[in-house]
Design a protein around this motif. Sequence first.
Motif, short mmCIF file in Angstrom:
data_model
loop_
_atom_site.label_atom_id
_atom_site.label_comp_id
_atom_site.label_asym_id
_atom_site.label_seq_id
_atom_site.Cartn_x
_atom_site.Cartn_y
_atom_site.Cartn_z
N GLU A 85 11.64 18.39 -8.71
CA GLU A 85 12.95 17.91 -8.44
C GLU A 85 13.00 17.32 -7.16
N GLU A 86 12.65 17.96 -5.92
CA GLU A 86 12.79 17.56 -4.58
C GLU A 86 11.81 16.10 -4.54
N GLY A 87 10.41 16.35 -4.90
CA GLY A 87 9.54 15.17 -5.04
C GLY A 87 10.26 14.06 -5.76
N ALA A 88 10.98 14.18 -6.58
CA ALA A 88 11.43 13.05 -7.51
C ALA A 88 12.41 12.32 -6.69
N LYS A 89 13.25 13.25 -5.85
CA LYS A 89 14.29 12.42 -4.88
C LYS A 89 13.66 11.76 -3.83
N LEU A 90 12.32 12.46 -3.23
CA LEU A 90 11.91 11.62 -2.10
C LEU A 90 11.31 10.38 -2.57
N ILE A 91 10.65 10.57 -3.75
CA ILE A 91 10.06 9.32 -4.39
C ILE A 91 11.26 8.30 -4.38
N ALA A 92 12.23 8.67 -5.11
CA ALA A 92 13.47 7.67 -5.35
C ALA A 92 13.99 6.99 -3.69
N PHE A 93 13.82 8.02 -2.82
CA PHE A 93 14.18 7.41 -1.45
C PHE A 93 13.25 6.49 -0.91
N CYS A 94 12.08 6.86 -1.05
CA CYS A 94 11.16 5.89 -0.64
C CYS A 94 10.88 4.38 -1.11
N LYS A 95 11.10 4.57 -2.65
CA LYS A 95 10.98 3.45 -3.34
C LYS A 95 12.41 2.57 -2.93
N GLU A 96 13.29 3.13 -2.81
CA GLU A 96 14.74 2.46 -2.54
C GLU A 96 14.47 1.90 -1.05
N LEU A 108 11.05 7.41 6.40
CA LEU A 108 10.07 7.09 5.19
C LEU A 108 8.77 8.12 5.88
N GLU A 109 8.50 8.17 7.27
CA GLU A 109 7.32 8.94 7.61
C GLU A 109 7.75 10.45 7.17
N ILE A 110 8.99 11.14 7.59
CA ILE A 110 9.18 12.26 6.89
C ILE A 110 9.21 12.36 5.45
N ALA A 111 9.52 11.72 4.71
CA ALA A 111 9.66 11.39 3.19
C ALA A 111 8.18 11.65 2.75
N MET A 112 7.24 10.80 3.43
CA MET A 112 6.02 10.77 2.95
C MET A 112 5.18 11.95 3.23
N TYR A 142 1.44 11.58 -9.87
CA TYR A 142 0.76 13.02 -9.76
C TYR A 142 2.02 13.94 -9.98
N LEU A 143 2.90 13.97 -9.37
CA LEU A 143 4.00 14.97 -9.38
C LEU A 143 4.17 15.08 -11.08
N TYR A 144 4.50 14.08 -11.79
CA TYR A 144 4.75 14.39 -12.95
C TYR A 144 3.68 15.11 -13.72
N ALA A 201 0.75 -1.22 -0.06
CA ALA A 201 -0.02 0.04 -0.13
C ALA A 201 0.87 1.39 0.06
N VAL A 202 1.95 1.27 0.93
CA VAL A 202 2.89 2.38 0.80
C VAL A 202 3.51 2.54 -0.47
N PHE A 203 3.79 1.33 -1.03
CA PHE A 203 4.50 1.48 -2.50
C PHE A 203 3.39 2.17 -3.52
N ASN A 204 2.26 1.61 -3.62
CA ASN A 204 1.15 2.19 -4.07
C ASN A 204 1.17 3.76 -3.96
N GLN A 205 1.14 4.33 -2.88
CA GLN A 205 0.96 5.53 -2.55
C GLN A 205 1.96 6.40 -3.10
N VAL A 206 3.38 6.05 -3.02
CA VAL A 206 4.53 6.53 -3.55
C VAL A 206 4.20 6.61 -5.08
N GLN A 207 4.08 5.38 -5.50
CA GLN A 207 3.88 5.42 -7.18
C GLN A 207 2.81 6.42 -7.57
N GLN A 208 1.78 6.78 -6.77
CA GLN A 208 0.64 7.69 -7.17
C GLN A 208 1.48 9.17 -6.90
N ALA A 209 2.06 9.08 -5.86
CA ALA A 209 2.64 10.47 -5.67
C ALA A 209 3.55 10.72 -6.97
#
Lengths: 399, 69
Positions: free
Chosen positions: B36-47, B7-11, A277-279, A266-274
């Motif tokens: 750019e900032e968001g993309a970095k955060l997303i990369a961090f979360c995914k990683e 992760l909490e802060i990043a989200m 959305y961001l894009y 669910a968290v992964f999906n949330q990140v994916q959605q973000a």
Amino acid sequence: MDSIISVSQLNSYINFYLQESPVLADVYVTGEISNFSSNSSGHFYFKLKDYKSVVSCVMFAGANANLSFYPENGMKVLVHGKVSVYETAGLYQIIVNEMIPAGVGQLFLKFEQLKKRLEAEGLFDVDHKKPIPSYPERIAVVTSPTGAAVRDVINRIKNRYPLVRLYIVPTLVQGDSAAPQIVKALEYVNSEKLADTIILCRGGGSLEDLWPFNEESVARAVYESDIPVVTGIGHETDTTIADFAADLRASTPTAAAELSTPEVTAVFNQVQQADEYLYSAVRKIIDDYGNHLNIQNNLLEYCSPLNKLNIMRDKLSSSEKTLKHLISVGFNRTNARLDSYIDRLQALNPLDVFLRGYSIARSSEGSIIKSVSSVKQGDNISVQVSDGFIDCTADSTRR
Amino acid sequence: MDKELTLEIAMKQLDEIISKMQSDETDLENSLKLYEEGAKLIAFCKERIVNAELKIKMISDEADDENEV
């Protein structure tokens, strides 16, 4: 005595008087069951006695339906209910709404009293409860290191949210030294800031087994923990004092693991959605700017001298066209008028008459012959037809 | 990127960036920065999520020490 009253009035007054008493409306009484009977409606009638006294009790079918045991004579029990008067017989009795075997009864009573006291003190206040971190980094599990509970928690978290670092803080969870160990463990996790969430858990057991979690010291340690505490003690039906004091109560250790962690997918999906959305948001902003730029560009082009020149040229060319048009219209109109004159002239042309077969006869002097009297025999006559003249000689005249 | 990032802060930061980008007041330059900032955060979360591996530590000794105090 000022007035004389009837028996009914007396019993009614006594009943009223008893019902007014808060103590008698909510009593816990222990004793031994005797004279037990159950009627066809399922109501229980019995007496409760100790070494010296006896009191009548009734437990109606609705109240006794959920009893976990069947009462028998000689059994020591704890009952909870209110005292009321059976007016017809002038008998007072306990209307029982709860009954438990006396051994358990002692603990139950302790539980109820402690619960009431701590509740009054505010230990269970909703306002005091801390939110559980949505994405915990470190979770401390305070429990027995050997029980099923710790395995359940580890397995559940491993499948659900393996991002965390788990700290197992081992304690006894049963017996007299369990409560002080649990308190120390909670204090330790807090003083070391070991985790952002604490799971306090234990597998199922009897009320006696779970008792450490009903100790006041444990409840206070849970309440005072700066780190949010999720409890998962026993089975669904078990509730302990620690559960009431906890920031979040789960029904089992597994449920506590679930309530302490999000689902990783669910968290992964949330990140994916973000991400998506961001894009799309940045895409939209860029597009908006692009559109705006286009509009500005168009405006600028419109205002340029070149455009003004073009506009003037267009105007000129259209004026020219108009002029040409007007001229041709005027010309045509004149032409049409001329045609109509010609037609009218044509209609008046005497030559036209010849085409219809008429002819003009003229004398040799050239005058038009209008009567036989102007012609004599042998006169030369010229007859004009449409395409020329016929020279004739008059043979005779007739009238 | 912050070493202490969780992760909490990043989200939470992602949420903030998204709501900033939703606001009409964000200009192009800022929104590109936010992206750019968001993309970095997303990369961090995914990683963090992809490389997650449950770490378990038994803190027996320390707890015993505590108990003895």
